[in-house]
Structure formats: structure tokens, C-alpha cells
Design an enzyme around this catalytic site. Sequence first.
Site, PDB file in Angstrom:
ATOM      1  CD1 TRP A 101     -13.494   9.282  -6.113  1.00  0.00           C
ATOM      2  CD2 TRP A 101     -14.650   7.371  -6.022  1.00  0.00           C
ATOM      3  NE1 TRP A 101     -14.787   9.578  -5.738  1.00  0.00           N
ATOM      4  CE2 TRP A 101     -15.506   8.427  -5.678  1.00  0.00           C
ATOM      5  CE3 TRP A 101     -15.159   6.063  -6.032  1.00  0.00           C
ATOM      6  CZ2 TRP A 101     -16.847   8.226  -5.342  1.00  0.00           C
ATOM      7  CZ3 TRP A 101     -16.491   5.863  -5.706  1.00  0.00           C
ATOM      8  CH2 TRP A 101     -17.320   6.933  -5.361  1.00  0.00           C
ATOM      9  CG  ASP A 167     -11.155   6.834 -12.165  1.00  0.00           C
ATOM     10  OD1 ASP A 167     -11.840   7.453 -12.995  1.00  0.00           O
ATOM     11  OD2 ASP A 167     -11.512   6.634 -10.983  1.00  0.00           O
ATOM     12  CE  LYS A 191     -17.222  11.988 -11.080  1.00  0.00           C
ATOM     13  NZ  LYS A 191     -17.999  12.265  -9.886  1.00  0.00           N
TER      14      LYS A 191
HETATM   15  C1  LIG Z   1     -12.536   9.765  -9.785  1.00  0.00           C
HETATM   16  C2  LIG Z   1     -13.757   8.898  -9.612  1.00  0.00           C
HETATM   17  N1  LIG Z   1     -13.680   7.602  -9.918  1.00  0.00           N
HETATM   18  C3  LIG Z   1     -14.740   6.790  -9.775  1.00  0.00           C
HETATM   19  C4  LIG Z   1     -15.947   7.251  -9.303  1.00  0.00           C
HETATM   20  C5  LIG Z   1     -17.088   6.298  -9.134  1.00  0.00           C
HETATM   21  O1  LIG Z   1     -18.000   6.500 -10.143  1.00  0.00           O
HETATM   22  P1  LIG Z   1     -19.386   5.712 -10.221  1.00  0.00           P
HETATM   23  O2  LIG Z   1     -20.259   6.244  -9.154  1.00  0.00           O
HETATM   24  O3  LIG Z   1     -19.857   6.046 -11.608  1.00  0.00           O
HETATM   25  O4  LIG Z   1     -19.114   4.274 -10.066  1.00  0.00           O
HETATM   26  C6  LIG Z   1     -16.081   8.611  -8.987  1.00  0.00           C
HETATM   27  C7  LIG Z   1     -17.369   9.131  -8.486  1.00  0.00           C
HETATM   28  O5  LIG Z   1     -17.547  10.260  -8.146  1.00  0.00           O
HETATM   29  C8  LIG Z   1     -14.952   9.438  -9.134  1.00  0.00           C
HETATM   30  O6  LIG Z   1     -15.026  10.737  -8.821  1.00  0.00           O
END
Ligand SMILES: Cc1ncc(COP(=O)(O)O)c(C=O)c1O
Length: 358
Positions: A101, A167, A191
Amino acid sequence: MGKRVYNFSAGPAMLPLEVLEASAKALVDYQGKGYGIAEISHRSKDFDAVMDETKSRARSLMGIPDGYDIVFSQGGASQLFITIPWNFLQGSADYVVTGEWAKKAAEAAKPYGTVNVLASSESTGFDRIPTGWKPSANASYFHICTNNTIYGTRWSTMPEHPVLFADMSSEFMARVVDVKKFALIYGGAQKNLGPSGVCMSIVRKDLYAKINKSVPKLFNYQVLAEQDSRINTPPTFGIYMLLETYRWIEKQGGIKAIEARNEEKAKLIYDAIDRAPDFYKGTVSDIPNRSRMNITFRLPNEALTDKFIKEAEKQGMTALKGYRTVGGIRASTYNAMPVEGCVALAKHMDEFHAANRT
Ligand SMILES: Cc1ncc(COP(=O)(O)O)c(C=O)c1O
């Protein structure tokens, strides 16, 4: 209702039963008014009250100071990987790449300027939080992903930077953080906070002065904040579920109490790994930075991994399969996972080891 399982999904993930029940009730009939919460205008008095209470509870739970706004948005954290540099990147920005991510966030920023990847742990399979990096002198901001959902690491100590962006998708409200140390915190709800479809951002207001002129109103953080996340129709039911979750967190004793429970839960599983080190191998080598939310480990081979997962399912434990690129097992133990779920998993690990070791 059938029996609820211990759902170790990485997200969308298990939510507290109390939150689900209160939300389901509000979905059908909001406070006995004859309409559900998803059936009313986002500009109605009822929804104004939901918005106000959701933000004020988030403020008190996380200790969000006055100099910060709370913004709710759609499009997932992945959309914010784009929106954030679009708003705030002028010239260059620093990123530390600690997982998939974080890497995606750094990639998404490239159209908006120079992306300095200060450090990456990709060459060792993202098994650690890299050290020895130094922020650049003129970067617009410094971006991290505080908990790496796929690889099971976290920043146990947050780095210091005057413009720190984080994030926190996979540990939002799961540990105490000092909001004042951040310029921007963001994450998807799915989550720890609620259903998918809603993101929460906490933005330091001094950032607005620098927003790039090319950003349309719908994606402009200042306009979003000034219009109370309601430039257009927000994900009203998702926001309502956040409110129920915040009420629940408060009843649990707040984030400090939640964090203590999360520590205890993670320890139960890490201890089970450590009791059978020849059988279960943690995928993280950086022990102090092991995640409290996503616990990743491998068994000796694929056949045993499949058997472990199947036998766990029979005992009411689901979604233990590791991320497709990592394999093995991933147990996600977000706020809603009860201690009993981790006790059950640790017991399964001990028994499975005893029955299958060679
Ligand atoms: C740490 C983190 N950032 C970003 C995301 C991406 O999220 P989304 O699917 O809501 O775009 C995730 C998805 O699991 C994640 O675990």
C-alpha cells in the site's frame, strides 16, 4: 441469528455485534420515526445531528485538536493516494515504502511531482520498517503507512516530521496516537471503523494555504472540510456506522483500553508462534515492529497450510489465508475481534502443531 464466527478477515473485516445491531435497527427505523437512516436527506436535521456527533466523538476519542478538520470521503484509501498529492504536493514529496500500500501511494503521487522514495524494505520482502533514511530538505510532506496490512509490520514509534502524512487504514483508532505529531491522517473505514465506502481524514488546517489550484472542488480538502464533507451526497449509512463504532469504542473505555486489549490479543498469537519456532515461522524479522493488527506466519508447506485453514474453519475461525503474494497465514485481529477469538486461534495452533509436527 446463526452463531458468529471468529472472522480474521483483513478487510472488510469483523465489526462489533453491538454496532451491527444498532446500525441494522437504525437502517430500518431511525429512532422510531418511521424511516431509516439511509432514507433521509444528507442535509436533514437528523443527519446534521449524526454528522456533528460522529465528528465530536472522533475528536474526543482521538484527542483531535481545534487546528484540525475531519473529512469523510468516498473512493477508498486508494483514491486518497491520488487526492493527497494532487492537493498537497508542490515540487517533491518523501515516501518510505514499507509494503504494497505504501508503494501504491508513492506510485500514485508521481504525476504530481518528484517522489523521493527515502527507503524501501521491498528487497527483503517487506519484512521490516527500514531505518537509516533522512528526510529531504524541501519536500512538501513525508508519507508513511503506519501499519502494513499485507506484510504484518507497523511503525511502533512514529517518525518525527513537521509535515507527516499517514495512511492509518489498518490501525485507525486501534492504538493511541498523538494527532498533533501529524499533518494528515487518513484511512478507509473497513477494518476498524465500519463498512467499506467511507474514508476518514484528519487534516491540519494550515495545509489549506498550499492546495494546488488545479484541484476541483469535489477533491479539494479545504472545500470538503468547509462544506462538512457534503459537497455532494456523502456515504450517509457508512458515516452512521462510524458513529455507532465510536459509541462502542467509548463504552470499551476508549482507545487506550482498546490498545491494551489489542496488545494482549496479538501476544496470544505471537506467543503461539514462538512456542513452535520450527513449525510456525513469522514473516516479520523486525520483531519490535510486528503489527498488532495483522499477524503473518508460515507453516512448513502448502499442504499443512491448507489443512490448518480447513481445520480452523471447522472450529469457527475464518479468513486466515495470507495475502495472495505472501501466502501462509494472516490473522487480522482488529478492534472487533474478541480476546476469545485469539485464545481459540492460539489453541488451534498449539493443537495443530502437536498433531502435525514431524
Ligand atoms: C494500509 C492500507 N492502505 C490502503 C488500502 C486500500 O484501501 P481501499 O481498498 O479502500 O482503497 C488498504 C486496503 O486494504 C490498506 O490496508
